[in-house]
Design a protein around this motif. Structure first.
Motif, mmCIF file in Angstrom:
data_model
loop_
_atom_site.group_PDB
_atom_site.id
_atom_site.type_symbol
_atom_site.label_atom_id
_atom_site.label_comp_id
_atom_site.label_asym_id
_atom_site.label_seq_id
_atom_site.Cartn_x
_atom_site.Cartn_y
_atom_site.Cartn_z
ATOM 1 N N ASP A 343 10.271 3.456 6.615
ATOM 2 C CA ASP A 343 10.300 2.301 5.717
ATOM 3 C C ASP A 343 8.919 2.078 5.121
ATOM 4 O OD1 ASP A 343 12.952 1.779 6.284
ATOM 5 O OD2 ASP A 343 12.457 0.556 8.028
ATOM 6 N N LEU A 344 7.924 2.237 5.991
ATOM 7 C CA LEU A 344 6.553 2.025 5.558
ATOM 8 C C LEU A 344 6.151 3.066 4.506
ATOM 9 C CD1 LEU A 344 4.453 -0.016 6.289
ATOM 10 C CD2 LEU A 344 3.585 1.527 8.017
ATOM 11 N N LEU A 345 6.652 4.268 4.705
ATOM 12 C CA LEU A 345 6.322 5.324 3.760
ATOM 13 C C LEU A 345 6.951 5.067 2.406
ATOM 14 C CD1 LEU A 345 6.811 8.442 5.999
ATOM 15 C CD2 LEU A 345 4.673 7.497 5.162
ATOM 16 N N ARG A 346 8.099 4.424 2.453
ATOM 17 C CA ARG A 346 8.796 4.164 1.194
ATOM 18 C C ARG A 346 8.240 2.943 0.480
ATOM 19 N NH1 ARG A 346 13.644 6.138 3.645
ATOM 20 N NH2 ARG A 346 13.933 4.140 4.654
ATOM 21 N N ALA A 347 7.456 2.143 1.180
ATOM 22 C CA ALA A 347 6.976 0.891 0.605
ATOM 23 C C ALA A 347 6.088 1.168 -0.601
ATOM 24 C CB ALA A 347 6.193 0.111 1.652
ATOM 25 N N SER A 348 6.081 0.236 -1.523
ATOM 26 C CA SER A 348 5.128 0.368 -2.611
ATOM 27 C C SER A 348 3.825 -0.261 -2.149
ATOM 28 C CB SER A 348 5.647 -0.329 -3.858
ATOM 29 O OG SER A 348 5.596 -1.708 -3.696
ATOM 30 N N ALA A 349 2.762 0.445 -2.401
ATOM 31 C CA ALA A 349 1.490 0.020 -1.843
ATOM 32 C C ALA A 349 0.494 -0.278 -2.943
ATOM 33 C CB ALA A 349 0.935 1.113 -0.940
ATOM 34 N N GLU A 350 -0.344 -1.239 -2.651
ATOM 35 C CA GLU A 350 -1.354 -1.642 -3.626
ATOM 36 C C GLU A 350 -2.659 -1.775 -2.853
ATOM 37 O OE1 GLU A 350 -2.224 -5.957 -5.415
ATOM 38 O OE2 GLU A 350 -0.155 -5.304 -5.551
ATOM 39 N N VAL A 351 -3.712 -1.239 -3.404
ATOM 40 C CA VAL A 351 -4.984 -1.298 -2.685
ATOM 41 C C VAL A 351 -5.505 -2.729 -2.670
ATOM 42 C CG1 VAL A 351 -7.362 -0.475 -2.617
ATOM 43 C CG2 VAL A 351 -5.553 1.034 -3.394
ATOM 44 N N LEU A 352 -5.786 -3.223 -1.487
ATOM 45 C CA LEU A 352 -6.385 -4.551 -1.390
ATOM 46 C C LEU A 352 -7.891 -4.447 -1.357
ATOM 47 C CD1 LEU A 352 -4.168 -6.335 1.257
ATOM 48 C CD2 LEU A 352 -4.279 -6.807 -1.174
ATOM 49 N N GLY A 353 -8.375 -3.411 -0.706
ATOM 50 C CA GLY A 353 -9.818 -3.281 -0.641
ATOM 51 C C GLY A 353 -10.203 -2.029 0.108
ATOM 52 N N LYS A 354 -11.354 -1.518 -0.255
ATOM 53 C CA LYS A 354 -11.882 -0.368 0.457
ATOM 54 C C LYS A 354 -13.079 -0.845 1.247
ATOM 55 C CE LYS A 354 -10.421 3.532 -2.287
ATOM 56 N NZ LYS A 354 -10.046 3.355 -3.660
ATOM 57 N N GLY A 355 -13.056 -0.610 2.520
ATOM 58 C CA GLY A 355 -14.180 -1.024 3.343
ATOM 59 C C GLY A 355 -14.753 0.162 4.056
ATOM 60 N N SER A 356 -15.727 -0.118 4.924
ATOM 61 C CA SER A 356 -16.374 0.986 5.606
ATOM 62 C C SER A 356 -15.481 1.594 6.676
ATOM 63 C CB SER A 356 -17.671 0.498 6.228
ATOM 64 O OG SER A 356 -17.424 -0.718 6.891
ATOM 65 N N VAL A 357 -14.505 0.827 7.200
ATOM 66 C CA VAL A 357 -13.644 1.402 8.233
ATOM 67 C C VAL A 357 -12.418 2.065 7.614
ATOM 68 C CG1 VAL A 357 -14.375 -0.247 9.959
ATOM 69 C CG2 VAL A 357 -12.348 -0.728 8.629
ATOM 70 N N GLY A 358 -12.178 1.853 6.360
ATOM 71 C CA GLY A 358 -11.025 2.462 5.720
ATOM 72 C C GLY A 358 -10.531 1.596 4.577
ATOM 73 N N THR A 359 -9.330 1.895 4.141
ATOM 74 C CA THR A 359 -8.765 1.207 2.989
ATOM 75 C C THR A 359 -7.598 0.335 3.437
ATOM 76 O OG1 THR A 359 -9.375 3.112 1.679
ATOM 77 C CG2 THR A 359 -7.836 1.583 0.682
ATOM 78 N N SER A 360 -7.517 -0.855 2.872
ATOM 79 C CA SER A 360 -6.392 -1.736 3.188
ATOM 80 C C SER A 360 -5.418 -1.746 2.032
ATOM 81 C CB SER A 360 -6.874 -3.166 3.412
ATOM 82 O OG SER A 360 -7.685 -3.222 4.531
ATOM 83 N N TYR A 361 -4.146 -1.728 2.381
ATOM 84 C CA TYR A 361 -3.112 -1.746 1.366
ATOM 85 C C TYR A 361 -2.177 -2.914 1.624
ATOM 86 C CZ TYR A 361 -4.495 3.123 0.890
ATOM 87 O OH TYR A 361 -5.198 4.271 0.704
ATOM 88 N N LYS A 362 -1.702 -3.458 0.558
ATOM 89 C CA LYS A 362 -0.599 -4.404 0.675
ATOM 90 C C LYS A 362 0.660 -3.579 0.471
ATOM 91 C CE LYS A 362 1.500 -8.039 -2.088
ATOM 92 N NZ LYS A 362 1.362 -8.799 -3.336
ATOM 93 N N ALA A 363 1.519 -3.579 1.470
ATOM 94 C CA ALA A 363 2.717 -2.752 1.369
ATOM 95 C C ALA A 363 3.939 -3.646 1.323
ATOM 96 C CB ALA A 363 2.797 -1.811 2.568
ATOM 97 N N VAL A 364 4.726 -3.495 0.283
ATOM 98 C CA VAL A 364 5.957 -4.264 0.168
ATOM 99 C C VAL A 364 7.106 -3.340 0.525
ATOM 100 C CG1 VAL A 364 7.386 -5.682 -1.321
ATOM 101 C CG2 VAL A 364 4.915 -5.630 -1.650
ATOM 102 N N LEU A 365 7.738 -3.643 1.642
ATOM 103 C CA LEU A 365 8.830 -2.794 2.102
ATOM 104 C C LEU A 365 10.061 -3.051 1.257
ATOM 105 C CD1 LEU A 365 8.115 -3.506 5.806
ATOM 106 C CD2 LEU A 365 7.790 -1.335 4.669
ATOM 107 N N GLU A 366 10.978 -2.109 1.338
ATOM 108 C CA GLU A 366 12.138 -2.232 0.467
ATOM 109 C C GLU A 366 12.946 -3.492 0.756
ATOM 110 O OE1 GLU A 366 14.000 1.546 0.744
ATOM 111 O OE2 GLU A 366 13.033 2.273 -1.092
ATOM 112 N N GLU A 367 12.965 -3.894 2.014
ATOM 113 C CA GLU A 367 13.764 -5.096 2.290
ATOM 114 C C GLU A 367 12.992 -6.369 1.965
ATOM 115 O OE1 GLU A 367 12.098 -5.297 6.613
ATOM 116 O OE2 GLU A 367 12.162 -3.820 5.011
ATOM 117 N N GLY A 368 11.782 -6.230 1.483
ATOM 118 C CA GLY A 368 11.070 -7.394 0.972
ATOM 119 C C GLY A 368 9.915 -7.868 1.829
ATOM 120 N N THR A 369 9.830 -7.373 3.040
ATOM 121 C CA THR A 369 8.724 -7.769 3.898
ATOM 122 C C THR A 369 7.402 -7.246 3.330
ATOM 123 O OG1 THR A 369 10.213 -7.554 5.750
ATOM 124 C CG2 THR A 369 7.882 -7.676 6.265
ATOM 125 N N THR A 370 6.387 -8.065 3.418
ATOM 126 C CA THR A 370 5.067 -7.623 2.988
ATOM 127 C C THR A 370 4.137 -7.576 4.188
ATOM 128 O OG1 THR A 370 5.426 -8.726 0.889
ATOM 129 C CG2 THR A 370 3.191 -8.068 1.393
#
Ligand code: NAG
Ligand code: NAG
Ligand code: NAG
Ligand code: NAG
Ligand code: NAG
Ligand code: NAG
Ligand code: NAG
Length: 652
Positions: A343-370
């Motif tokens: 489900d997570l792989l199918r989610a549409s993702a948007e970059v929230l920010g790139k930091g030194s530990v990695g990148t954060s994404y906002k992922a909206v799952l198909e059933e609507g959970t973010t």
């Protein structure tokens, strides 16, 4: 004739005009002067020779209205105009409806007085060398229906304020250097082109009706009509479904068994069917053994995007691969989510920010959970150590801490799943778009954030025995009611000492720079800097403090020492009354936290107590009065955190 002149020459003109009045209705004198000023200050080809004794309405490229009382359109395409458009010339053509200066060599920025061309309907400036950001003067021309800035040298973002142009039907911005993401444009566009810029991010739904060529040649645009925005997760090498257990039936095996069924129908024997299924399973197993798993180098998001561009269905990406058996998305108890890795792989993702530990994404799952997915890079610990730290972090449950919901560990990927906090971070609230019509963060809310964050930190230290290690304003996330939550805590142990702890300079305690080790006391230091940030409105990692290289604590110290205490505070706080005493109290707490000597810093739970005591000292004003926190009793005491509503940051 109601034109007033103050020069002798003017009188002459009036007389001349009166003589011609039978033939010529009038003469757009203002417009004529503006045009002459423009041409005299701009290099141009010989064939544009405007006869200054004739009517402007007869000039090459100039069109007037029926009464010849104003200039209606000016079209000078390809006449060798060179250099910047002089200010205070064309902007004076107040009745202008059409302006075309395309295919010249105009350069520089569009003058701000273009905002006075309020009746302009079409603006053609394509094929010049104009530069600068998207001209803000143009977003005020609300009658514009066609705006062509293509093939110039514009840079910077395409502002959301193009939505001011509600009548726009054509917006052509191709072949420039526009960057950032595409705003959602609500105008009913018929022609649209942003190809060959440096845009990135997803294409908003309102623009998805245009063909791919309108978006081609950008940095990293994705989504319809271009290849889909790929989930952050690089899919490992495609290989047949690994999991032979009967529960998940992948599309692929479904197809196979349909083929089998046909065969069986012919044979019409149940035993045969069983045999066949057995055979298929055996075959698949052998197949798997035969192809050695290609050891792909770590794939970057971009190349995944490219891969996905060639594969038409999502199933190819998701069904591909993941070693679901050994590496699962591990959820913590008491979680509210029910989704799996796919489900997570199918989610549409948007970059929230790139930091030194990695990148954060906002992922909206198909059933609507973010959710927020943090993709860690440069993790050095073993799987075992990783899991142990995750277990520690997963136990931390407090209303002022963003809960870690799940994690994933494989050789190439380490993911953390957190609640999504739609209200954003303290950093964005304090420093985002200052000045331009934003609502400043008021004192009550700052106090509330300070207290909430302090409680979250104290919980980490006391109950969780976890050093946060990366306290900074972008890691203080907010609930819609401005309750603060600490996030991104306890990740330092995953990275070893190669990455500097608390990577944002400005928050780093002096001893950490040396030892590269974060401690409870260094957290307190960082928290003190955070309080100073709340009080001064200044970002500690920006060199906006006058002297170069001076950090926020030292700046505050220097100002306070010279007894200009009032000057340290954020100007946005100056509008509130009766808060000075509280500000000074909080400043004192902050200064205690940023002591250079670690032992002189208070413990986090003491900081909480000091801030709480501060509130209690108040009377009717300020925090308690305007705070709408229902959990605050009338006696000013704060009940134990557990009595508040549990964290819920899931958007529907
Ligand atoms: C300019 O216009 C005036 C009046 O219309 C005319 O007499 C004169 O010949 C024109 N000059 C040129 C160079 O066309
Ligand atoms: C010309 O001016 C008159 C009176 O000022 C006005 O009634 C008429 O509509 C105008 N015609 C045009 C074509 O602008
Ligand atoms: C627009 O026109 C007004 C009045 O004619 C003038 O005062 C103002 O300065 C102009 N604006 C710009 C940006 O030039
Ligand atoms: C556009 O700007 C870049 C950088 O400022 C410059 O090198 C380039 O020559 C410009 N292009 C044109 C067509 O003016
Ligand atoms: C939007 O248009 C209005 C006029 O309708 C103007 O006052 C305002 O400044 C414009 N906003 C921007 C961001 O250009
Ligand atoms: C777009 O690019 C900018 C600058 O390179 C970056 O800050 C931003 O995160 C990118 N946005 C997306 C959605 O990729
Ligand atoms: C957009 O502009 C590019 C470059 O000028 C061109 O090749 C493409 O055909 C245009 N697409 C559309 C939809 O106008």
């Amino acid at each position: 004739m109601a034109v007033v002149f103050d020069s002798g020459f003017g009188k002459l003109c009036v007389i001349a005009l009166l003589l011609f009045i039978g033939r010529v209705y009038s003469e757009p004198i203002q417009d004529k002067q503006a045009l002459l000023a423009f041409l005299s200050r701009t290099r141009h080809a010989n064939r544009v020779q405007w006869n200054s004794s004739g009517s402007a309405c007869d000039w090459v490229g100039v069109e007037c209205d029926g009464n010849r009382s104003y200039v209606y359109s000016l079209r000078l395409p390809g006449v060798g105009l060179v250099g910047p458009i002089p200010a205070n010339t064309l902007g004076r053509l107040s009745q202008l409806r059409v302006l075309s200066l395309r295919s010249n060599r105009l350069s520089g920025e569009i003058p701000s007085d273009f905002s006075n061309l309020t009746l302009l309907r079409s603006l053609y400036l394509q094929g010049n060398e104009l530069s600068g950001e998207f001209p803000s003067s143009l977003t005020q021309l609300t009658r514009l229906t066609r705006l062509d800035l293509s093939s110039n040298n514009f840079t910077g973002p395409i502002p959301f304020s193009v939505n001011n142009l509600t009548r726009l039907t054509g917006l052509l911005l191709e072949n420039n250097g526009f960057s950032g993401t595409l705003p959602s444009i609500t105008a009913d566009l018929v022609n649209f082109n942003v190809s060959n810029n440096m845009l990135n991010g997803s294409i908003p739904p309102t623009l998805q009706k245009f063909s791919a060529s309108a978006f081609a040649g950008n940095l990293d645009l994705c989504g319809k009509p271009l290849p889909p925005c790929i989930p952050f997760f690089p899919s490992p090498a495609p290989s047949p479904s690994v999991n032979p257990s009967p529960i998940p039936v992948s599309k692929k095996s479904k197809k196979l068994s349909t083929g089998a069924i046909v065969g069986i129908a012919v044979g019409s024997a149940v035993v045969f069917l069983l045999l066949l299924i057995f055979l298929v399973v055996c075959l698949k197993k052998r197949q798997r053994r035969q192809e050695p798993k290609p050891q792909k180098p770590p794939v970057t998001t971009r190349s995944v995007a490219a891969e996905a561009g060639t594969s038409s269905s999502k199933d190819d990406i998701t069904g591909a691969s993941i070693e679901t058996e050994r590496n699962k998305l591990v959820f913590f108890d008491g979680g509210v989510y029910s989704f799996d890795l796919e489900d997570l792989l199918r989610a549409s993702a948007e970059v929230l920010g790139k930091g030194s530990v990695g990148t954060s994404y906002k992922a909206v799952l198909e059933e609507g959970t973010t959710v927020v997915v943090k993709r860690l890079k440069d993790v050095v610990v073993t799987k075992k150590e990783f899991e142990m730290q995750m277990e520690v972090l997963g136990k931390i449950k407090h209303e002022n801490a963003v809960p870690l919901r799940a994690f994933y560990y494989s050789k190439d990927e380490k993911l953390l799943v957190y609640d999504y906090m739609p209200a954003g971070s303290l950093s964005a609230l304090l420093h985002g778009s200052r000045g331009s019509g934003r609502t400043p963060l008021d004192w009550d809310n700052r106090m509330r954030i300070a207290l909430g964050a302090a409680r979250g930190m104290a919980h980490l230290h006391v109950s969780g025995k976890v050093v946060h290690g990366n306290v900074k304003s972008s890691n203080i996330l907010l609930r819609p009611d401005h309750d603060a939550c600490v996030s991104d805590f306890g990740l330092n142990p995953l990275f070893g000492t190669s990455t500097p702890p608390n990577r944002v300079a400005g928050y780093r305690a002096p001893e950490v720079v040396e030892t590269r080790k974060v401690t409870f006391k260094s957290d307190v230091y960082s928290f003190g800097v955070l309080l100073l940030e709340l009080l001064t409105g200044k970002a500690p990692n920006q060199a906006s403090l006058g002297e170069e290289g001076i950090d926020l604590p030292r700046w505050v110290q220097s100002v306070v020492r010279e007894e200009w205490t009032a000057e340290v505070f954020d100007v946005e706080l100056m509008r509130y009354h009766n808060i000075e005493e509280e500000m000074v109290q909080l400043l004192q707490i902050a200064m205690a936290c940023v002591s250079t000597v670690p032992d002189q810093r208070p413990a986090m739970q003491e900081v909480v107590r000091m801030i709480e005591d501060m509130n209690r000292g108040e009377t009717d004003e300020g925090l308690r009065q305007s705070s709408d926190d229902p959990s605050k009793g009338s006696d000013g005491h704060t009940p134990p955190p557990e009595s508040r509503t549990p964290p819920r940051a899931i958007t529907p």
